[in-house]
Design a protein around this motif. Structure first.
Motif, PDB file in Angstrom:
ATOM      1  N   PHE A 105     -75.714 -77.842  -6.511  1.00  0.00           N
ATOM      2  CA  PHE A 105     -75.973 -78.706  -5.360  1.00  0.00           C
ATOM      3  C   PHE A 105     -75.288 -78.193  -4.096  1.00  0.00           C
ATOM      4  CE2 PHE A 105     -76.726 -82.358  -2.882  1.00  0.00           C
ATOM      5  CZ  PHE A 105     -75.536 -82.733  -2.279  1.00  0.00           C
TER       6      PHE A 105
ATOM      7  N   GLY B 105     -77.084 -78.600 -15.593  1.00  0.00           N
ATOM      8  CA  GLY B 105     -76.474 -77.725 -16.570  1.00  0.00           C
ATOM      9  C   GLY B 105     -77.012 -76.312 -16.413  1.00  0.00           C
ATOM     10  N   PRO B 106     -76.535 -75.394 -17.264  1.00  0.00           N
ATOM     11  CA  PRO B 106     -76.931 -73.985 -17.153  1.00  0.00           C
ATOM     12  C   PRO B 106     -78.322 -73.695 -17.702  1.00  0.00           C
ATOM     13  CG  PRO B 106     -75.404 -74.265 -18.959  1.00  0.00           C
ATOM     14  CD  PRO B 106     -75.476 -75.592 -18.268  1.00  0.00           C
TER      15      PRO B 106
ATOM     16  N   TYR C  52     -80.449 -76.799  -3.143  1.00  0.00           N
ATOM     17  CA  TYR C  52     -79.663 -76.269  -4.251  1.00  0.00           C
ATOM     18  C   TYR C  52     -79.648 -74.750  -4.154  1.00  0.00           C
ATOM     19  CZ  TYR C  52     -79.781 -80.746  -6.814  1.00  0.00           C
ATOM     20  OH  TYR C  52     -79.631 -82.053  -7.218  1.00  0.00           O
TER      21      TYR C  52
ATOM     22  N   GLY D 194     -77.895 -72.741 -13.841  1.00  0.00           N
ATOM     23  CA  GLY D 194     -78.581 -73.918 -13.337  1.00  0.00           C
ATOM     24  C   GLY D 194     -78.377 -74.068 -11.846  1.00  0.00           C
ATOM     25  N   PRO D 195     -79.224 -74.856 -11.196  1.00  0.00           N
ATOM     26  CA  PRO D 195     -79.072 -75.094  -9.760  1.00  0.00           C
ATOM     27  C   PRO D 195     -77.736 -75.748  -9.429  1.00  0.00           C
ATOM     28  CG  PRO D 195     -81.250 -75.791 -10.521  1.00  0.00           C
ATOM     29  CD  PRO D 195     -80.432 -75.504 -11.738  1.00  0.00           C
TER      30      PRO D 195
ATOM     31  N   GLN E  41     -79.380 -71.372  -6.745  1.00  0.00           N
ATOM     32  CA  GLN E  41     -79.455 -71.009  -8.155  1.00  0.00           C
ATOM     33  C   GLN E  41     -79.218 -69.517  -8.307  1.00  0.00           C
ATOM     34  OE1 GLN E  41     -83.206 -71.815 -10.217  1.00  0.00           O
ATOM     35  NE2 GLN E  41     -82.110 -72.089 -12.144  1.00  0.00           N
TER      36      GLN E  41
ATOM     37  N   LEU F 224     -83.912 -77.350 -18.235  1.00  0.00           N
ATOM     38  CA  LEU F 224     -82.699 -77.742 -17.524  1.00  0.00           C
ATOM     39  C   LEU F 224     -82.451 -79.238 -17.669  1.00  0.00           C
ATOM     40  CD1 LEU F 224     -83.457 -75.671 -14.341  1.00  0.00           C
ATOM     41  CD2 LEU F 224     -81.382 -75.390 -15.677  1.00  0.00           C
TER      42      LEU F 224
END
Lengths: 109, 113
Positions: A46, B105-106, A36, A43-44, A38, B91
């Motif tokens: 993919f 998600g963020p 991933y 958020g990470p 980030q 998360l």
């Protein structure tokens, strides 16, 4: 005990300077290895999944490879927009992901 | 299409207060996961929901943590009597099915003063 170790912790590159990130793992029965990306405050995102030794996946300037004990994420001719933290995770059992602490890559123009 | 959404994006609370974090998964995704990310550490698995099956709560760090999910839709993570060590980014991720690729998600950044 399942373990995922990423190295180095941080990597500073000049634009165009290719390099590799390492993810070593000790798990019983690997179901899949995930990479991933980030970005700060997000958020990470993919990137890749690898399932068996010898498998390779590519996306733009990134290429992921897998052996029985480790995975490498190769960054070819990086650009400043490749700056991010790259996370490696292994699937343990049917759904759990065990994550490494990440490698923070900074690419200078 | 829309990705995983979480709210609030930031939450500052006082020690001892309860907080509730929300996650809206990608439509059609049956599996939902919560993780905690502390500064400089890897993501820690907290809880997993799959359809109407009993959730896997094995990653919840204490009984102050709980989570619910209604069917295959929104999930809430509740932390009671917050402590300073609960400060982290929480998360949420969802996947099409068990074992499929997880999309995140963020996150919600929680700060406990």
């Amino acid at each position: 005990e399942d373990q995922v170790t990423q190295s180095p912790e941080a990597l500073r590159l000049q634009e165009g300077e290719s390099s590799s990130l390492n993810c070593s793992y000790t798990v019983s029965g690997l179901r899949g290895l995930f990479w991933y990306r980030q970005d700060p405050g997000k958020g990470p995102e993919f990137l890749f999944t690898l399932y068996s030794a010898g498998e390779e996946k590519e996306k733009e300037r990134l290429k992921a490879t897998l052996t029985k004990k480790e995975s490498f994420l190769h960054i070819t001719a990086p650009k400043p927009e490749d700056s991010a933290t790259y996370l490696c995770a292994v699937q343990v059992g049917d759904y759990k992901l065990s994550f490494g602490a990440g490698t923070t890559v900074t690419v200078r123009a | 299409g829309a990705g995983v959404s979480q709210s609030p994006s930031n939450k500052v609370t006082e020690k001892g207060k309860d907080v509730e974090l929300r996650c809206d998964p990608i439509s059609g995704h049956t599996a939902l996961y919560w993780y905690r990310q502390r500064l400089g550490q890897g993501l820690e698995f907290l809880i997993y929901f799959q359809g109407n099956s009993a959730p896997d709560k094995s990653g919840l760090p204490s009984d102050r943590f709980s989570a619910e999910r209604t069917g295959e839709s929104v999930s809430t993570l509740t932390i009671q009597r917050t402590q300073q060590e609960d400060s982290a980014v929480y998360l949420c991720a969802s996947s099409l099915a068990q074992g499929a690729t997880q999309y995140f998600g963020p996150g919600t950044r929680l700060t406990v003063l």
